[in-house]
Structures are given as C-alpha cells and as structure tokens.
Design a protein around this motif. Structure first.
Motif, PDB file in Angstrom:
ATOM      1  N   VAL A  54      37.704  28.815  17.813  1.00 22.64           N
ATOM      2  CA  VAL A  54      37.331  28.533  19.206  1.00 22.64           C
ATOM      3  C   VAL A  54      38.572  28.114  19.977  1.00 22.64           C
ATOM      4  O   VAL A  54      39.310  27.224  19.550  1.00 22.64           O
ATOM      5  N   LEU A  55      38.797  28.765  21.130  1.00 21.53           N
ATOM      6  CA  LEU A  55      39.941  28.451  21.985  1.00 21.53           C
ATOM      7  C   LEU A  55      39.478  28.426  23.434  1.00 21.53           C
ATOM      8  O   LEU A  55      38.816  29.354  23.899  1.00 21.53           O
ATOM      9  N   GLY A  56      39.815  27.357  24.142  1.00 21.02           N
ATOM     10  CA  GLY A  56      39.492  27.245  25.561  1.00 21.02           C
ATOM     11  C   GLY A  56      40.756  27.111  26.383  1.00 21.02           C
ATOM     12  O   GLY A  56      41.655  26.346  26.027  1.00 21.02           O
ATOM     13  N   ILE A  57      40.827  27.857  27.485  1.00 18.97           N
ATOM     14  CA  ILE A  57      41.983  27.819  28.388  1.00 18.97           C
ATOM     15  C   ILE A  57      41.461  27.605  29.806  1.00 18.97           C
ATOM     16  O   ILE A  57      40.626  28.385  30.294  1.00 18.97           O
ATOM     17  N   GLN A  58      41.948  26.553  30.480  1.00 22.38           N
ATOM     18  CA  GLN A  58      41.462  26.251  31.818  1.00 22.38           C
ATOM     19  C   GLN A  58      41.941  27.270  32.862  1.00 22.38           C
ATOM     20  O   GLN A  58      41.222  27.586  33.809  1.00 22.38           O
ATOM     21  N   GLY A  59      43.149  27.762  32.712  1.00 24.28           N
ATOM     22  CA  GLY A  59      43.680  28.730  33.671  1.00 24.28           C
ATOM     23  C   GLY A  59      43.171  30.136  33.428  1.00 24.28           C
ATOM     24  O   GLY A  59      42.265  30.368  32.619  1.00 24.28           O
ATOM     25  N   HIS A  60      43.762  31.084  34.145  1.00 20.72           N
ATOM     26  CA  HIS A  60      43.324  32.486  34.097  1.00 20.72           C
ATOM     27  C   HIS A  60      44.458  33.390  33.617  1.00 20.72           C
ATOM     28  O   HIS A  60      45.199  33.962  34.428  1.00 20.72           O
ATOM     29  N   PRO A  61      44.605  33.583  32.306  1.00 20.44           N
ATOM     30  CA  PRO A  61      45.637  34.509  31.817  1.00 20.44           C
ATOM     31  C   PRO A  61      45.426  35.937  32.300  1.00 20.44           C
ATOM     32  O   PRO A  61      46.387  36.702  32.420  1.00 20.44           O
ATOM     33  N   GLU A  62      44.165  36.299  32.545  1.00 23.60           N
ATOM     34  CA  GLU A  62      43.830  37.684  32.888  1.00 23.60           C
ATOM     35  C   GLU A  62      44.118  38.033  34.340  1.00 23.60           C
ATOM     36  O   GLU A  62      44.200  39.211  34.702  1.00 23.60           O
ATOM     37  N   TYR A  63      44.278  37.028  35.206  1.00 24.36           N
ATOM     38  CA  TYR A  63      44.442  37.291  36.631  1.00 24.36           C
ATOM     39  C   TYR A  63      45.828  37.831  36.954  1.00 24.36           C
ATOM     40  O   TYR A  63      46.846  37.309  36.479  1.00 24.36           O
ATOM     41  N   THR A  64      45.856  38.836  37.813  1.00 24.28           N
ATOM     42  CA  THR A  64      47.089  39.276  38.446  1.00 24.28           C
ATOM     43  C   THR A  64      47.215  38.538  39.775  1.00 24.28           C
ATOM     44  O   THR A  64      46.246  37.951  40.278  1.00 24.28           O
ATOM     45  N   SER A  65      48.396  38.563  40.371  1.00 22.68           N
ATOM     46  CA  SER A  65      48.613  37.823  41.618  1.00 22.68           C
ATOM     47  C   SER A  65      47.715  38.312  42.740  1.00 22.68           C
ATOM     48  O   SER A  65      47.223  37.514  43.547  1.00 22.68           O
ATOM     49  N   ASP A  66      47.459  39.621  42.797  1.00 19.05           N
ATOM     50  CA  ASP A  66      46.635  40.140  43.882  1.00 19.05           C
ATOM     51  C   ASP A  66      45.179  39.694  43.740  1.00 19.05           C
ATOM     52  O   ASP A  66      44.502  39.429  44.738  1.00 19.05           O
ATOM     53  N   ILE A  67      44.682  39.570  42.507  1.00 23.27           N
ATOM     54  CA  ILE A  67      43.316  39.079  42.299  1.00 23.27           C
ATOM     55  C   ILE A  67      43.214  37.631  42.771  1.00 23.27           C
ATOM     56  O   ILE A  67      42.263  37.243  43.457  1.00 23.27           O
TER      57      ILE A  67
END
Length: 269
Positions: free
Chosen positions: A205-218
C-alpha cells in the motif's frame, strides 16, 4: 473501457478506481483520465512479461469491480477527486470497504490525493480539511532518511537519497489532508505545508498526496476552472500565481512516475 498495452505472454492487469468525472478538457486533449493514468504509469512497450491491460471503474458513479474480479488484477490505483475522503456518501463508504478487502488480499494499492486520504481513512487513520488551507502548485517534499526495506523503495527512493537529493517537487492541488496515519503505517515524505505527503502500509500500500500523473496543462486548466466557477477559496490571483510558478519551475515528474511504476510492478520476495 479497457486499454490494451501489448501482445503475447502473460499480461499484467491493473484497475483504475476513478473517483472523479472526466473534465471536458481532459476528454478532449487526453481521451479521459484513464488515458492520463495509463500514459503515466502504464507500460505500452511491454515489461518482458507480455504487457498490461488497464480497466477503469468509475466508483464516483457507483461502478465497482465485482468480488469475483478482484483476484484477476495485479494492482489498483485510486485517483484524486473533488469529493471529501471523510464524507459518508455511499460510494465513498463502499470504496473504504473495498480498500480493506484489497489490503486483506495483499493486492498492490496506490492512492493519489483523495485516494491517499481514503486509504488512510479505511485503514483506521483520520483525514480532514488541511489546517493550512489549499495547497496548489509545485511543492517540494522531503523524503524520509529512514526507509522500510521494501524493494520498490530501495530501487527508487534510496538512489535519490544516495545521491544526496533528499527532496522532490510534486504537483499539488488539495484542501484536505491526512491528520493521523493508521497504526502500522509509515511516513515516507513530508513538506512544510503537509505533514504526510507520502506513506506506506506494509509493502503493498502506497499513498501520495500530490499528483504524479498531472501534466502542467492539466493543473492549469483545473485551477482556472476552480477560479472561474464561483469558488470563494480559489481566486483568479491564486490561479495566476500557479501559472507564474510553472514558468520557472516544475515537478520532478519522471522521479514520481518511476516510483509509482516501481511500486505497481515490483514483485516483493
């Protein structure tokens, strides 16, 4: 909906538990959030094991995998969401129960933003409104210098620590946070704004608060939509501040994507 990554051999299978509806922008530019996640975490060239299949279950609309389907997946990803992970909406309560089932089955489970928070809640932790208010933009997080001996961590985080780089920038957009981790969970990263930026619960189980998947335009599209939707908490000035920040800096996206892929695809002994 299914995205097929490669042909031949034994195919790994992953499920995106989508806790948000596709925005018009993401549908038009990327084909939907499933495609955003597959581009980030998928392996379109195959991984030596025959490639991958990705399915999406729109849990925000009450679409969940059946109990008989769960064992067929190698890993699950819970997305971000505009909803509160501490809400008692029926689909969120069902998602908490599903999290407990997946943990009991020792399935790999990755939570992003809302997903990070809902996993924490489901396992007995506490989440709520961020005491410091919205965190929007690029945030530098500090990686814990003491890491559990899990292969996916030693393969990515340990290399970064060995290179004397104890920080990594990530894309953030959240107004809720983890207040208290469940018993047995460990903090892997924190920041000046958020105490629990990343945590693990065992090796699955791993939780990440930020968004690794987001690009700058999103990120920019989302911020400007919030600022023009009558929100009293996300102003146009805040959106402009994010735009100016992105002109001079960006997330360490390759690092975060490598970490997430390593987590989803590393076989612990």
């Amino acid at each position: 909906m299914k995205i097929v990554a490669a042909e031949g051999g034994r195919r790994k299978k992953y499920a995106l538990l989508l806790a948000a509806r596709d925005s018009e922008y993401v549908r038009k530019v990327y084909g939907g959030y499933l495609e955003v996640f597959v581009r980030a975490f998928g392996d379109s060239d195959g991984d030596g094991d025959g490639g991958e299949d990705w399915d999406v279950f729109r849990v925000v609309d009450g679409e969940f995998p059946g109990d008989e389907e769960l064992d067929g997946y190698d890993g699950f990803v819970i997305s971000g969401s505009p909803h509160d992970a501490y809400s008692d909406e029926l689909w969120i309560l069902r998602l908490c129960l599903l999290v407990c089932d997946l943990v009991a089955m020792r399935k790999r489970l990755l939570g992003i933003c809302f997903g990070h928070q809902v996993i924490c809640r489901a396992l007995g932790g506490h989440v709520g409104k961020a005491r410091g208010g919205w965190d929007i933009g690029i945030r530098e997080v500090a990686i814990s210098e003491t890491l559990p001996p899990y292969m996916y961590l030693n393969g990515v985080l340990q290399r970064r620590l060995s290179a004397a780089t104890c920080y990594a920038k990530i894309t953030e957009i959240h107004q809720d946070e983890v207040w208290e981790l469940p018993a047995g969970a460990e903090v892997l990263a924190s920041s000046s704004k958020t105490g629990v930026e990343m945590f693990c619960f065992g090796d699955r189980v791993l939780g990440i608060q930020g968004h690794p998947e987001y690009t700058s335009d999103i990120l920019l599209n989302l911020v400007y939509r919030l600022s023009t939707a009558g929100s009293i908490t996300v102003s146009m000035a805040m959106a402009e501040g994010v735009r100016r920040q992105l002109e001079t800096t960006g997330p360490d996206r390759e690092f975060w994507i490598e970490l997430c892929k390593s987590f989803l695809k590393t076989e612990e002994e």
